[in-house]
Design a protein around this motif. Structure first.
Motif, PDB file in Angstrom:
ATOM      1  N   PRO A   1      27.729  10.366  29.535  1.00 16.60           N
ATOM      2  CA  PRO A   1      27.063  10.008  30.927  1.00 16.60           C
ATOM      3  C   PRO A   1      26.081  11.053  31.362  1.00 16.60           C
ATOM      4  O   PRO A   1      26.421  12.260  31.560  1.00 16.60           O
TER       5      PRO A   1
ATOM      6  N   THR B   1      24.368  13.978  33.345  1.00 16.62           N
ATOM      7  CA  THR B   1      25.011  14.606  34.474  1.00 16.62           C
ATOM      8  C   THR B   1      24.046  14.657  35.813  1.00 16.62           C
ATOM      9  O   THR B   1      24.588  14.880  36.840  1.00 16.62           O
ATOM     10  N   TYR B   2      23.038  13.884  35.470  1.00 14.04           N
ATOM     11  CA  TYR B   2      22.113  13.746  36.942  1.00 14.04           C
ATOM     12  C   TYR B   2      22.704  12.399  37.626  1.00 14.04           C
ATOM     13  O   TYR B   2      21.987  12.045  38.521  1.00 14.04           O
ATOM     14  N   SER B   3      23.723  11.685  36.946  1.00 12.82           N
ATOM     15  CA  SER B   3      23.948  10.255  37.837  1.00 12.82           C
ATOM     16  C   SER B   3      25.407  10.566  38.192  1.00 12.82           C
ATOM     17  O   SER B   3      25.944  11.519  37.652  1.00 12.82           O
TER      18      SER B   3
ATOM     19  N   ARG C   1      29.264   9.910  37.846  1.00 15.60           N
ATOM     20  CA  ARG C   1      30.023   9.951  36.782  1.00 15.60           C
ATOM     21  C   ARG C   1      31.388   9.243  37.517  1.00 15.60           C
ATOM     22  O   ARG C   1      31.886   9.929  38.055  1.00 15.60           O
ATOM     23  N   LYS C   2      31.990   8.331  36.683  1.00 16.23           N
ATOM     24  CA  LYS C   2      33.159   7.869  37.011  1.00 16.23           C
ATOM     25  C   LYS C   2      34.278   7.638  36.140  1.00 16.23           C
ATOM     26  O   LYS C   2      33.933   7.573  35.063  1.00 16.23           O
ATOM     27  N   LEU C   3      35.612   7.517  36.478  1.00 14.41           N
ATOM     28  CA  LEU C   3      36.753   7.269  35.544  1.00 14.41           C
ATOM     29  C   LEU C   3      37.035   6.026  35.962  1.00 14.41           C
ATOM     30  O   LEU C   3      37.063   5.508  37.120  1.00 14.41           O
TER      31      LEU C   3
ATOM     32  N   THR D   1      29.478  17.620  27.857  1.00 15.88           N
ATOM     33  CA  THR D   1      29.238  17.674  29.382  1.00 15.88           C
ATOM     34  C   THR D   1      30.294  16.808  29.994  1.00 15.88           C
ATOM     35  O   THR D   1      30.527  16.910  31.107  1.00 15.88           O
ATOM     36  N   ASP D   2      31.039  16.093  29.146  1.00 12.90           N
ATOM     37  CA  ASP D   2      31.908  14.843  29.913  1.00 12.90           C
ATOM     38  C   ASP D   2      33.214  15.299  29.732  1.00 12.90           C
ATOM     39  O   ASP D   2      33.958  15.904  30.597  1.00 12.90           O
TER      40      ASP D   2
END
Lengths: 259, 321
Positions: free
Chosen positions: A11, A13-15, A17-19, A121-122
């Protein structure tokens, strides 16, 4: 020399991010998906090496259908072919399982060097390259900011928490790069058109010889118990500096017994 | 009570602070046992200190090859100690080295890895780790279902509270396979002077694009020094060449979680926030009153950092004297 480069769709990193709250796995629909920036540097590293010494670059990813976009981007940069590890039975894999699937995929290739980013990055476990090295029985030269190959020997500067080290290893080896290694090229129009014709092979659990009873979320060696979204951090006091701003910060810190 | 192995992070005869934190975490889960990997004689010089930090047992994995190879000596040492101890968990620091050691070890022991934990606890005899995901947007609790839980713990996440012990020293044999090991030719420690390491500091003062030049960074450094803190920099400041890359705080740099984080001239892009928003207290100084950093700051000053920071430095020094 032939090189495999591990890449990953993550995802942006500028938006936001969700679990997913059902199982606390990554909600891949919540954010724009992009090629992880560090992986484009891995591709660049491999392209520079093969441009100087000959050989082919194979990009390898594991992920759902749409991860193909990421492979096409790397092919457009100049990679020669791609392997997509794709199987619903792999969904929810942890780092240990991911490294097993990727090791199996790399064994189907014959490469002198495996290049990965130092951490995604995730997930950010930063452990897949070293897991892969152990599975393949290879040395790991990780977190490098420079990389030189001379015959069958590689030399690199490895950055660690307390400075850097000069390290060397014999090929084949697993290398992970940090973001200071290079600036990745942008795919040009010709590269984008050429990428459409480059071969992408798909490998599933059966092709990789993995035991289905060891794959996927249900069989992961690490499992989530529960999770919680952090309450949003709220803004505290904000003052305009009238010449006493520094003093006010000191008073704030002193009141909180922080100085 | 089962033993909990802790990899000792040491360099040139000095035990790093994170080791004390890991031994404290280990005591919550079982009997703390330190694993020292180093050249012969290393344990003799470190055992008393490790006892003071709470180690009840010290495994001595000593070899002349220990310093010359990368990662694999520590993996061999932990694997040997795990074979001797049948531990309840293995704890390593979530540093560059620690995370790679834990990855390789997880495969060797076929065990689950819980990476970059910020807390560990024992629930009904089971080891549970807490992770902070997406730069602190979520906290998730994990456990291991296969093998021995291998957990890397973020420096500064657990407060060291040692109960001193008189450790029993247990030698273990290690063999390092050169065929699967990279060789270290030379190590170049960065001169960090008297400042604490960025990832482990309880105070971090960071400068961003607003600092304007490398020369101006002394304003950031002086404030950090007055507070006994570490210096950090935003990606914008690093990319502009104001400060060296190893001090970058953010998604692509170091993640910090200090007691106090002071952001000077940093707008607060989401990439930066992901590396510092779990700090306990955040102070921001920025000329732009609309800068996103103010949305997460406990105390913000809209103003010129070159006025505010020196005044704050003076006030801190005055309180200390």
């Amino acid at each position: 020399m032939d090189i495999a480069v591990l890449i990953k769709q993550v995802p942006d990193t500028y938006s936001e991010r969700k679990l997913r709250e059902q199982d606390w796995t990554l909600d891949r629909d919540a954010a724009d998906a992009v090629l992880d920036e560090i992986d484009s540097r891995g591709v660049e590293t491999a392209l520079q090496l093969t441009e100087a010494k000959g050989g082919e670059v194979t990009v390898v990813t594991m992920g759902p259908d749409r991860a193909t976009e990421t492979l096409r981007k790397a092919l457009a940069m100049g990679a020669h072919k791609a392997v997509h590890v794709l199987d619903d039975g792999l969904a929810g894999s942890d780092a240990l399982q991911t490294s097993a699937a990727l090791a199996a995929a790399i064994r189907t290739l014959s490469v002198d060097l495996v290049i990965a980013g130092n951490e995604s990055t995730d997930g950010r476990t930063g452990s897949v390259p070293s897991m892969l090295a152990e599975r393949l029985g290879l040395p790991q030269v990780t977190s490098v900011r420079t990389l030189e190959i001379d015959g069958t020997t590689l030399r690199a500067e490895r950055v660690h928490d307390g400075g850097y080290s000069e390290v060397t290893a014999s090929l084949p080896a697993v290398v992970s790069v940090i973001e200071k290694i290079n600036e990745p090229r942008y795919p040009n129009f010709k590269g984008i058109m050429a990428a459409k014709k480059k071969p992408v092979s798909t490998l599933g659990i059966g092709d990789l010889g993995l035991d289905p009873s060891t794959t996927g979320l249900a069989n992961a060696a690490s499992q989530v118990l529960d999770g919680a979204a952090r309450p949003p951090r709220t803004a505290g006091e904000k003052v305009a500096d009238d010449g006493s701003g520094g003093t006010k910060v000191a008073e704030f810190l002193a009141a909180a017994r922080l100085i | 009570m089962a033993e909990v192995l802790v990899l000792v992070d040491h360099h040139d005869g000095v035990v790093r602070k994170v080791t004390a934190e890991l031994l404290t975490a280990a005591a919550r889960l079982g009997t703390p046992a330190a694993v020292v990997v180093g050249k012969p004689g290393t344990v003799e010089s470190l055992a008393a200190e490790l006892g003071a930090l709470g180690a009840a047992i010290v495994y001595a994995a000593e070899s002349d090859d220990a310093a010359g190879f990368l990662i694999t000596p520590q993996v061999a040492g932990l694997a040997a100690a795990a074979a001797a101890a049948t531990p309840a968990a293995i704890l390593v620091p979530a540093t560059v080295d620690g995370r790679e050691i834990s990855g390789r070890l997880a495969v060797r022991l076929n065990s689950g890895l819980l990476a970059d934990a910020v807390d560990v606890e024992s629930i009904d005899g089971e080891v549970v780790a807490t992770q902070s995901v997406f730069g602190g947007e979520y906290t998730v609790r994990y456990r291991v279902t296969t093998g021995v839980p291998i957990i890397s713990i973020r420096p500064n996440a657990v407060e060291a509270a040692p109960t001193a012990a008189s450790p029993q020293v247990v030698p273990v044999q290690i063999t390092i396979d050169p065929a699967i090991s990279a060789t270290v030719i030379a190590d170049h420690p960065e001169p960090i002077g008297d400042r604490p390491e960025l990832g482990a500091a309880s105070v971090v003062v960071s400068g961003g694009r607003g600092v304007g030049s490398a020369d101006n960074f002394h304003v950031v450094e002086e404030l950090a020094d007055s507070l006994g803190g570490a210096v950090g920099a935003s990606r914008a400041a690093v990319d502009s060449g104001y400060y060296p890359p190893q001090f970058q705080v953010g998604q692509t740099g170091t993640t910090v979680s200090p007691q106090v984080y002071i952001a000077l001239g940093i707008s607060g892009a989401i990439q930066h926030r992901a590396g510092m928003q779990t700090s306990k207290t955040i102070i921001a100084v920025n000329k732009d009153s609309e800068a996103p950093i103010f949305e997460i700051a406990d105390f913000g000053v809209v103003g010129d950092l070159f006025t505010v920071a020196p005044l704050l430095t003076g006030a801190v020094k005055a309180r200390k004297s």
